[in-house]
Design a protein around this motif. Structure first.
Motif, PDB file in Angstrom:
ATOM      1  N   MET A 208      -1.491   7.110   9.877  1.00 51.88           N
ATOM      2  CA  MET A 208      -1.728   5.728  10.287  1.00 51.88           C
ATOM      3  C   MET A 208      -1.021   4.756   9.352  1.00 51.88           C
ATOM      4  SD  MET A 208      -5.820   5.907  11.111  1.00 51.88           S
ATOM      5  CE  MET A 208      -6.108   7.306  10.018  1.00 51.88           C
ATOM      6  N   ILE A 209      -0.625   3.617   9.924  1.00 53.17           N
ATOM      7  CA  ILE A 209      -0.192   2.474   9.124  1.00 53.17           C
ATOM      8  C   ILE A 209      -1.207   1.367   9.372  1.00 53.17           C
ATOM      9  CG2 ILE A 209       1.648   0.859   8.556  1.00 53.17           C
ATOM     10  CD1 ILE A 209       3.637   2.735   9.809  1.00 53.17           C
ATOM     11  N   LEU A 210      -1.766   0.854   8.296  1.00 53.82           N
ATOM     12  CA  LEU A 210      -2.824  -0.143   8.370  1.00 53.82           C
ATOM     13  C   LEU A 210      -2.323  -1.472   7.833  1.00 53.82           C
ATOM     14  CD1 LEU A 210      -5.902  -0.958   8.574  1.00 53.82           C
ATOM     15  CD2 LEU A 210      -6.124  -0.069   6.238  1.00 53.82           C
ATOM     16  N   VAL A 211      -2.390  -2.513   8.652  1.00 58.14           N
ATOM     17  CA  VAL A 211      -2.179  -3.886   8.193  1.00 58.14           C
ATOM     18  C   VAL A 211      -3.538  -4.549   8.147  1.00 58.14           C
ATOM     19  CG1 VAL A 211      -1.329  -6.153   8.893  1.00 58.14           C
ATOM     20  CG2 VAL A 211       0.204  -4.201   8.949  1.00 58.14           C
ATOM     21  N   GLU A 212      -3.890  -5.078   6.976  1.00 52.81           N
ATOM     22  CA  GLU A 212      -5.254  -5.604   6.840  1.00 52.81           C
ATOM     23  C   GLU A 212      -5.337  -6.598   5.684  1.00 52.81           C
ATOM     24  OE1 GLU A 212      -8.501  -6.802   7.531  1.00 52.81           O
ATOM     25  OE2 GLU A 212      -8.079  -5.122   8.883  1.00 52.81           O
ATOM     26  N   HIS A 213      -6.170  -7.635   5.855  1.00 54.84           N
ATOM     27  CA  HIS A 213      -6.407  -8.618   4.792  1.00 54.84           C
ATOM     28  C   HIS A 213      -7.608  -8.262   3.931  1.00 54.84           C
ATOM     29  CE1 HIS A 213      -3.382 -11.656   5.585  1.00 54.84           C
ATOM     30  NE2 HIS A 213      -3.636 -11.563   6.877  1.00 54.84           N
ATOM     31  N   ASP A 214      -8.456  -7.360   4.405  1.00 62.86           N
ATOM     32  CA  ASP A 214      -9.633  -6.954   3.644  1.00 62.86           C
ATOM     33  C   ASP A 214      -9.183  -5.997   2.537  1.00 62.86           C
ATOM     34  OD1 ASP A 214     -11.963  -5.616   2.712  1.00 62.86           O
ATOM     35  OD2 ASP A 214     -13.006  -6.081   4.574  1.00 62.86           O
ATOM     36  N   MET A 215      -9.014  -6.535   1.314  1.00 66.39           N
ATOM     37  CA  MET A 215      -8.474  -5.730   0.220  1.00 66.39           C
ATOM     38  C   MET A 215      -9.411  -4.611  -0.196  1.00 66.39           C
ATOM     39  SD  MET A 215      -5.447  -6.629  -0.462  1.00 66.39           S
ATOM     40  CE  MET A 215      -5.361  -6.725   1.327  1.00 66.39           C
ATOM     41  N   GLY A 216     -10.725  -4.834  -0.073  1.00 66.89           N
ATOM     42  CA  GLY A 216     -11.650  -3.758  -0.397  1.00 66.89           C
ATOM     43  C   GLY A 216     -11.442  -2.558   0.510  1.00 66.89           C
ATOM     44  N   LEU A 217     -11.262  -2.820   1.802  1.00 71.65           N
ATOM     45  CA  LEU A 217     -11.022  -1.746   2.767  1.00 71.65           C
ATOM     46  C   LEU A 217      -9.716  -1.025   2.455  1.00 71.65           C
ATOM     47  CD1 LEU A 217     -12.131  -0.632   5.611  1.00 71.65           C
ATOM     48  CD2 LEU A 217     -10.282  -1.992   6.572  1.00 71.65           C
ATOM     49  N   VAL A 218      -8.664  -1.783   2.197  1.00 75.28           N
ATOM     50  CA  VAL A 218      -7.358  -1.183   1.916  1.00 75.28           C
ATOM     51  C   VAL A 218      -7.422  -0.300   0.671  1.00 75.28           C
ATOM     52  CG1 VAL A 218      -4.991  -1.685   1.206  1.00 75.28           C
ATOM     53  CG2 VAL A 218      -6.039  -3.002   3.062  1.00 75.28           C
ATOM     54  N   ASP A 220      -9.921   1.128  -0.678  1.00 75.57           N
ATOM     55  CA  ASP A 220     -10.793   2.295  -0.508  1.00 75.57           C
ATOM     56  C   ASP A 220     -10.170   3.374   0.374  1.00 75.57           C
ATOM     57  OD1 ASP A 220     -12.758   1.231  -2.111  1.00 75.57           O
ATOM     58  OD2 ASP A 220     -13.987   0.495  -0.457  1.00 75.57           O
ATOM     59  N   LEU A 221      -9.385   2.969   1.365  1.00 76.95           N
ATOM     60  CA  LEU A 221      -8.928   3.919   2.379  1.00 76.95           C
ATOM     61  C   LEU A 221      -7.501   4.420   2.191  1.00 76.95           C
ATOM     62  CD1 LEU A 221     -10.332   2.437   5.732  1.00 76.95           C
ATOM     63  CD2 LEU A 221     -11.431   4.000   4.126  1.00 76.95           C
ATOM     64  N   ALA A 222      -6.604   3.555   1.734  1.00 80.09           N
ATOM     65  CA  ALA A 222      -5.171   3.868   1.780  1.00 80.09           C
ATOM     66  C   ALA A 222      -4.765   4.897   0.730  1.00 80.09           C
ATOM     67  CB  ALA A 222      -4.355   2.595   1.601  1.00 80.09           C
ATOM     68  N   ASP A 223      -3.793   5.739   1.104  1.00 86.71           N
ATOM     69  CA  ASP A 223      -3.168   6.648   0.151  1.00 86.71           C
ATOM     70  C   ASP A 223      -2.087   5.927  -0.643  1.00 86.71           C
ATOM     71  OD1 ASP A 223      -4.553   9.086   0.986  1.00 86.71           O
ATOM     72  OD2 ASP A 223      -3.427   8.865   2.839  1.00 86.71           O
TER      73      ASP A 223
END
Length: 257
Positions: A208-218, A220-223
């Motif tokens: 997956m490629i995730l574009v997101e403004h929620d830095m906590g989510l990014v 926590d989830l992103a490699d």
């Protein structure tokens, strides 16, 4: 030994009437990786998605997916190769049910003509039944059972975002583009979506490629995380490195900070 990237962007540049939206962006997404693209508003994040999905064609650079050159291909052709996406704003058929919206995500797997469909015999019947079984699995996976027959436009916003994710999964993608999947959600809805995203990676194995403004989510989830600012890549690395990168802090908080 690292696996070869399933998606590669090399020195991609895109401009509109002299205004640069993407300026020399390069990255690769590995199989089963959750790769994030972040940046301030107007940084070019959604433009990157539009280049990958064929909405925009860059003036320079190269985009390859699973060994296939994507430049010059139309969005439906790229989708048929296995690239699915969700949208920042919900793009569902509001007057149709959850089940119908998910079934629409299966249209590329239905390989029969109009006459066969009208007759509801042979290959058409078999394909429709297979599509329904696939959609039922998605309904179970995303816990949408209680809303299956409900009209989408009447559902809570967080559930609509989940249905849109389900429609993308119905395409059986090899790569999933998630454009701000938790935008506008409350804390509980955000936590639910984060859990589904992790399940997609761990149980379905879809990169997956995730574009997101929620830095906590990014974080926590992103490699890995790519940071862009005014279309220019300024950092690429693990979340722990991105969090303390001076250029990233400057882009988000300004020089004084």
């Amino acid at each position: 030994m690292e696996s070869a990237p399933i998606l590669e962007l090399a020195d991609v540049r895109l401009s509109f009437a002299g205004v640069t939206a993407i300026d020399g962006v390069s990255f690769g997404v590995r199989p089963n990786e959750l790769f994030a693209v972040i940046g301030p508003n107007g940084a070019g994040k959604t433009s990157i998605f539009n280049v990958i999905s064929g909405v925009y064609r860059p003036q320079e650079g190269r985009v390859t997916f699973d060994g296939t050159d994507l430049l010059g291909r139309r969005p439906h052709e790229i989708a048929s190769l296995g690239v699915a996406r969700t949208f920042q704003n919900v793009e569902l058929f509001a007057n149709l049910t959850v089940l119908d919206n998910l079934m629409l995500g299966r249209h590329q797997q239905l390989r029969y003509g109009a006459l066969a469909g009208m007759a509801w015999l042979g290959r058409a019947r078999k394909a429709e039944l297979a599509a329904r079984l696939a959609v039922e699995d998605i309904i179970d996976f995303l816990e949408l059972e209680q809303w299956r027959r409900h009209t989408v436009g009447l559902l809570p916003y967080g559930v609509q975002k989940r249905v849109e994710l389900g429609r993308a999964l119905a395409q059986e993608p090899k790569l999933l583009l998630l454009d701000e999947p938790v935008a506008g959600m409350n804390l509980e809805e955000t936590e639910d979506m984060a859990r589904y995203i992790l399940d997609i990676r761990e149980e379905l194995g879809i990169p997956m490629i995730l574009v997101e403004h929620d830095m906590g989510l990014v974080m926590d989830l992103a490699d890995r995380v790519l940071v862009v600012d005014f279309g220019v890549p300024i950092a690429l690395g693990a979340p722990t490195d991105i969090r303390t990168d001076p250029e990233v802090i400057r882009a988000y908080l300004g020089e004084a900070s």
